[in-house]
Design an enzyme around this catalytic site. Structure first.
Site, mmCIF file in Angstrom:
data_model
loop_
_atom_site.group_PDB
_atom_site.id
_atom_site.type_symbol
_atom_site.label_atom_id
_atom_site.label_comp_id
_atom_site.label_asym_id
_atom_site.label_seq_id
_atom_site.Cartn_x
_atom_site.Cartn_y
_atom_site.Cartn_z
ATOM 1 N N SER A 33 2.822 -3.558 2.419
ATOM 2 C CA SER A 33 2.923 -3.735 3.867
ATOM 3 C C SER A 33 3.212 -5.196 4.234
ATOM 4 O O SER A 33 2.852 -6.115 3.497
ATOM 5 C CB SER A 33 1.624 -3.317 4.540
ATOM 6 O OG SER A 33 1.297 -1.998 4.198
HETATM 7 N N1 SAH Z 1 -1.818 -0.610 1.140
HETATM 8 C C1 SAH Z 1 -0.622 -0.702 0.351
HETATM 9 C C2 SAH Z 1 0.559 -0.041 1.028
HETATM 10 C C3 SAH Z 1 1.047 1.055 0.163
HETATM 11 S S1 SAH Z 1 2.388 2.063 0.737
HETATM 12 C C4 SAH Z 1 -0.333 -2.126 -0.019
HETATM 13 O O1 SAH Z 1 -0.995 -3.050 0.465
HETATM 14 O O2 SAH Z 1 0.558 -2.328 -0.824
HETATM 15 C C5 SAH Z 1 1.551 3.615 0.968
HETATM 16 C C6 SAH Z 1 0.954 4.245 -0.272
HETATM 17 O O3 SAH Z 1 0.368 5.474 0.162
HETATM 18 C C7 SAH Z 1 1.956 4.611 -1.350
HETATM 19 O O4 SAH Z 1 1.594 4.010 -2.574
HETATM 20 C C8 SAH Z 1 1.875 6.139 -1.429
HETATM 21 O O5 SAH Z 1 2.041 6.663 -2.740
HETATM 22 C C9 SAH Z 1 0.475 6.397 -0.904
HETATM 23 N N2 SAH Z 1 0.231 7.751 -0.381
HETATM 24 C C10 SAH Z 1 1.062 8.554 0.327
HETATM 25 N N3 SAH Z 1 0.475 9.737 0.616
HETATM 26 C C11 SAH Z 1 -0.790 9.676 0.086
HETATM 27 C C12 SAH Z 1 -1.908 10.576 0.042
HETATM 28 N N4 SAH Z 1 -1.864 11.799 0.578
HETATM 29 N N5 SAH Z 1 -3.037 10.171 -0.591
HETATM 30 C C13 SAH Z 1 -3.126 8.951 -1.159
HETATM 31 N N6 SAH Z 1 -2.102 8.049 -1.178
HETATM 32 C C14 SAH Z 1 -0.950 8.412 -0.546
#
Ligand code: SAH
Length: 182
Positions: A33
């Protein structure tokens, strides 16, 4: 956030851009993010209270997890992609932040065995508010999450003694919350 070395959470090839205020790819079609969004969500999650116990949904590269740990929260974080979760574990170890409980699973269901949570933060966009998450929120607890598809906004959901209070915040752009794990 100054204390979290963001370059450790992105690919070496992108390290020169690690301190720009932008989201960056982290593989498997996912993104780290934008720092401003991480700051905004962390601030809304705690709202000047003691951090307490927090559930993060969407560990990704672990950067948001690291910020929550630095703020003093007890962090549980769920990620649906095993390969991404392994990477997050390595990144957090490199940043010497090893206290988060990382769980490979589908965040739609939250983590009932560790509930209730003082805060829940979701870093993938859902179409609506998963019922399980609201149920796992302590009274006075705050859930912050992006809702929407093309047109997304951050929402703050507070569990008060009178019920749920929902507030729409900033427009954002997140990858979608997907079902299942792999
Ligand atoms: N907080 C992270 C942002 C990650 S992007 C950072 O600081 O980098 C969002 C993430 O959510 C992705 O890795 C994706 O695989 C995950 N995601 C999507 N759907 C999900 C679900 N149902 N349960 C857990 N993780 C999920």
């Amino acid at each position: 956030m100054y204390e979290v070395p963001r370059h450790l959470f992105v690919d070496q090839a992108l390290a020169t851009r690690a301190y720009d205020d932008v989201s960056l790819p982290i593989g498997h079609g996912q993104t780290i993010s934008q720092p401003l969004t991480v700051a905004r969500m962390s601030e809304q999650l705690f709202a000047q209270r003691q951090p307490g116990k927090v559930l993060e949904i969407g560990t990704g590269c672990g950067y948001q997890t690291a910020v929550l740990l630095k703020m003093g929260a007890e962090v549980y974080s769920i990620e649906r992609l095993g390969a991404i979760l392994d990477k997050a574990r390595q990144n957090l170890r490199a940043a010497k932040l090893v206290h988060a409980r990382l769980v490979h699973g589908d965040g739609h269901f939250g983590l009932p065995e560790a509930a209730p949570f003082d805060g829940i933060i979701m870093t993938a966009a859902a179409r609506n508010i998963p019922e399980a998450l609201v149920e796992q929120l302590a009274e006075g607890g705050r859930l912050i999450m992006p809702i929407g598809e093309n047109d997304q906004h951050l929402w703050l959901i507070e569990r008060t003694s009178q019920g749920l209070q929902k507030t729409r915040l900033d427009p954002v752009k997140f990858v979608p919350l997907l079902p299942g794990r792999s």
